[in-house]
Design a protein around this motif. Structure first.
Motif: not given
Lengths: 145, 145
Positions: A11-17
DNA sequence: CTTGAATTGATTGATTGCAATTTAATTTTA
DNA sequence: TAAAATTAAATTGCAATCAATCAATTCAAG
């Protein structure tokens, strides 16, 4: 749905980034090895191929990097004879970085890299453009801080 | 349009990806400091809050990190009493990582972080979702390598 | 002019990140 | 079963990355 769901990795955007950024850098490794450059050194050369002459501050603003990262990296590029480092005469605080002939010659060897990396991403041109726009929007917010 | 235009920084997808990733990590810094965690340590805790018990290999596959990065990081988390590290009895090669009570308690302090970071990105929910989807597509290509 | 603030790079220390190698344990295969 | 191959994690070495601090220089207010 419990209260902890917001903390799920997916649910985090930061991780795939963060992960995608590192994976893309790995795409570059085999392409940059023949040039003797690391990814960050390549970014610096990209900027200098366009501008030829810049000071450390401008370079840092362009790449979102500070002198703690740039100083040793630029010394390394200097030791490889790809750039020169000279103090400005008008303002002794300013260090001017400039490509050498050898540094500029390296540009020709890099010409095919963008297309090869682009092919590896698996994104269509439209998708690349959307991604690009969203990332620059995000970077705009970061700069505004 | 000359042949060198492909090498312009603003024509590369890799750069905003790389810069945005680092800028987002900076958003986390002030939020994670009170928890005593760095960004990467936080990611490991996110995974362990969900699964509680995992080995180093699974953790690495999930986060795209290898033992060279994880080993010292996990030792650090262990020294902070947030996790335990124990060898598996069935297979002595495998190291099992598990949260402690103290580690699990930290979760409550992290609950507000995702919303605060999300607000800082300046992206709408739609934009976040598009970005998210594109990044996972890119990550899929990377995994396929 | 002089003091104090601001600016530019350099330095230091801690943490990441990764490739390459090593060690130990396990599994496969001849 | 013994040797070979595979696997998991640790280790090593190098390059980033960044926060914090420092030194030198320049600028600005009084």
């Amino acid at each position: 749905m419990d209260e902890y769901d917001v903390l799920k990795l997916e649910n985090q955007l930061c991780f795939p980034l963060y992960a995608a950024s590192r994976e893309i850098i790995k795409f570059y490794k085999p392409l940059l090895d023949p040039l003797g450059l690391t990814y960050t050194q390549y970014l610096v050369m990209l900027v200098l191929w366009q501008r030829r002459k810049m000071n450390v501050k401008e370079l840092g603003d362009t790449l979102f990097l500070d002198s703690g990262t740039l100083t040793p990296l630029l010394k390394k590029l200097e030791s490889m004879s790809l750039i020169t480092r000279t103090r400005s005469e008008e303002d002794e605080r300013v260090l001017i970085v400039e490509t050498t002939v050898k540094g500029r010659r390296l540009r020709d060897k890099a010409l095919d890299i963008p297309a090869e990396v682009s092919a590896l991403t698996g994104l269509s041109q439209d998708e690349s453009l959307s991604l690009y726009a969203l990332l620059y929007k995000l970077l705009g917010s970061a700069k505004a801080e």
